[in-house]
Design a protein around this motif. Structure first.
Motif: not given
Length: 460
Positions: A242-250, A273-277
């Protein structure tokens, strides 16, 4: 309406009968359609319509008034046979409506005023499908054809002139509406479904229909995630990822049924940070909640739980109830119009309408002709006037005689035939359109004749 015919509607719905009775009368498991069964078992009706949804079962019939008692006896036996309930058990749950009350009820049903959720649009599609069945089994005739087409027209008018269809009135749709407000367009957005609850899946479908282009599914049971991913052409993950998948989601829709938080503040904070906020919209429709409330304090993260969505739904329902009053005024007006149409199927108004239409056409065509024949004397003009009147009267003799002779045998069907052949129910706009079409055909015909004549001259 003709005194010898009546419209009768018999039904039950979520207000009058529990689900155990409704499901026995739904005919969902029956091998043959109820209209097919009615035709073979009850010969005493002229037309029939059948509507079955999760919240209602309704039959609408056109029948001869003097056969009403016979029909009700046959129909009660039919329902007993099909449902395994005794008539005495069923009757208290049924409503019986006749003529204008039946028409008004059908209009209200088509507009969503009689639904569990006021103004819901799905019922109109179900009414249209039921009408297709009536056409398929040849149980819809003159009156039901007109009545059901008016249902569709009234429903469209109510949607256009009132706000009864506005606002989200389901949790899944409220989630979709909120996401649109915050994120703007949903095009090119990625949706993540955490868990596989039914409500979450419904919300998921709204987002996809709204333009979301990428689908991610994370579930405790990976096989279920794979199954849903195949259905929505998406990607499947386990909850550990889940933590890695959340990076991809809007957009995240969570509904796991887990006893503790599945998405925590620390988890979301670690991926910002990985999502660039980028904005992250989280809808928690699980009970107990899947998402730690503190998540809402993070920058550019928007968290809504089921209580937030319920407030939106309740507010929108209140607005729809206000709009329902306006819709009922429109329906009353349309019921009166339908009654007027039924009355005009009587023999005297039809003869009068036919004569008046023929006279209007005669005068219009005569006027055009006299304008072209400018050198005629008054005596010649009068002679043409007498000639056209005589021709019209002789041509009208046959349809009028047909109506008078067949009226008692065929009733409104003979009258209807004449009204259809001569377009007696057309509006002024229809008349203008027809006349313009005729004039265009005349002009085209003249042009084609000129071309043919030119070709012949060239050949010669």
């Amino acid at each position: 309406m003709f005194p010898e015919y009546i419209i009768i509607l018999i039904g039950l719905n979520h207000k009058t009968a529990p689900v155990e009775i409704r499901e026995k009368l739904s005919f969902k498991t029956s091998l043959s359609h109820p209209l097919e069964k009615l035709k073979s078992q009850i010969p005493s009706f002229k037309e029939a319509f059948f509507l079955s949804t999760c919240n209602r079962v309704e039959f609408c019939f056109i029948l001869e008034r003097f056969k009403k008692e016979e029909f009700l006896r046959d129909f009660s036996s039919f329902l007993e046979k099909e449902s395994s309930f005794k008539w005495k058990e069923l009757k208290p749950h049924l409503y019986f409506l006749e003529n204008e009350e039946a028409v008004k009820h059908l209009f209200e049903v088509a507009c969503g005023l009689d639904s569990l959720v006021i103004g819901e649009p799905q019922i109109l599609g179900q009414v249209k499908d039921a009408y297709k069945d009536a056409l398929k089994y040849r149980t819809s005739g003159l009156v039901l054809n007109r009545l059901l087409h008016r249902c569709f027209f009234v429903a469209k008018r109510v949607r256009t002139e009132t706000g009864i269809g506005g606002g989200a009135v389901s949790i899944s749709y409220a989630a979709y509406e909120l996401a649109k407000k915050i994120l703007g367009s949903l095009k090119n957005k990625t949706v993540l479904l955490v868990g596989a609850g039914e409500m979450a899946e419904l919300a998921f479908m709204h987002f996809i229909s709204g333009g979301a282009n990428k689908v991610l599914i994370a579930n405790r049971t990976l096989s279920k995630a794979v199954e849903l991913a195949e259905k929505f052409k998406g990607e499947a993950y386990s909850l550990e990822e889940l933590p890695n998948v959340l990076i991809k989601a809007d957009i995240v829709i969570s509904s796991t049924g887990a006893p503790s938080f599945v998405i925590t503040k620390d988890m979301v904070a670690s991926i910002l940070k990985a999502r660039r906020f980028k904005p992250l919209f989280i809808i928690d429709i699980a009970v107990p909640r899947d998402v730690e409330p503190e998540v809402n304090k993070l920058e550019n993260v928007f968290l809504y739980d089921i209580d937030d969505l319920k407030e939106v739904v309740e507010e929108n329902l209140k607005e729809r109830q206000k709009e329902a009053f306006r819709a009922k005024i429109i329906i009353e007006e349309e019921v009166l119009k339908f009654q007027k149409w039924l009355k005009e199927l009587d023999y005297h108004p039809t003869v009068r309408a036919l004569s008046e239409k023929a006279e209007r056409l005669r005068q219009k065509e005569l006027s055009k002709t006299l304008k072209k024949l400018k050198n005629l004397s008054e005596e010649e003009k009068e002679a043409i006037e007498i000639l056209t009147k005589s021709l019209v009267q002789k041509m009208l003799y046959f349809p009028i005689n047909f109506i008078k002779k067949s009226y008692h045998e065929e009733g409104r069907y003979a009258v209807s035939l004449i009204r259809q052949i001569y377009n007696l129910d057309e509006t002024e706009e229809d008349t203008t359109e027809i006349e313009e079409s005729v004039e265009k055909k005349k002009i085209l015909s003249k042009k084609e004749n000129k071309k043919e004549n030119s070709k012949k001259m060239i050949i010669q």
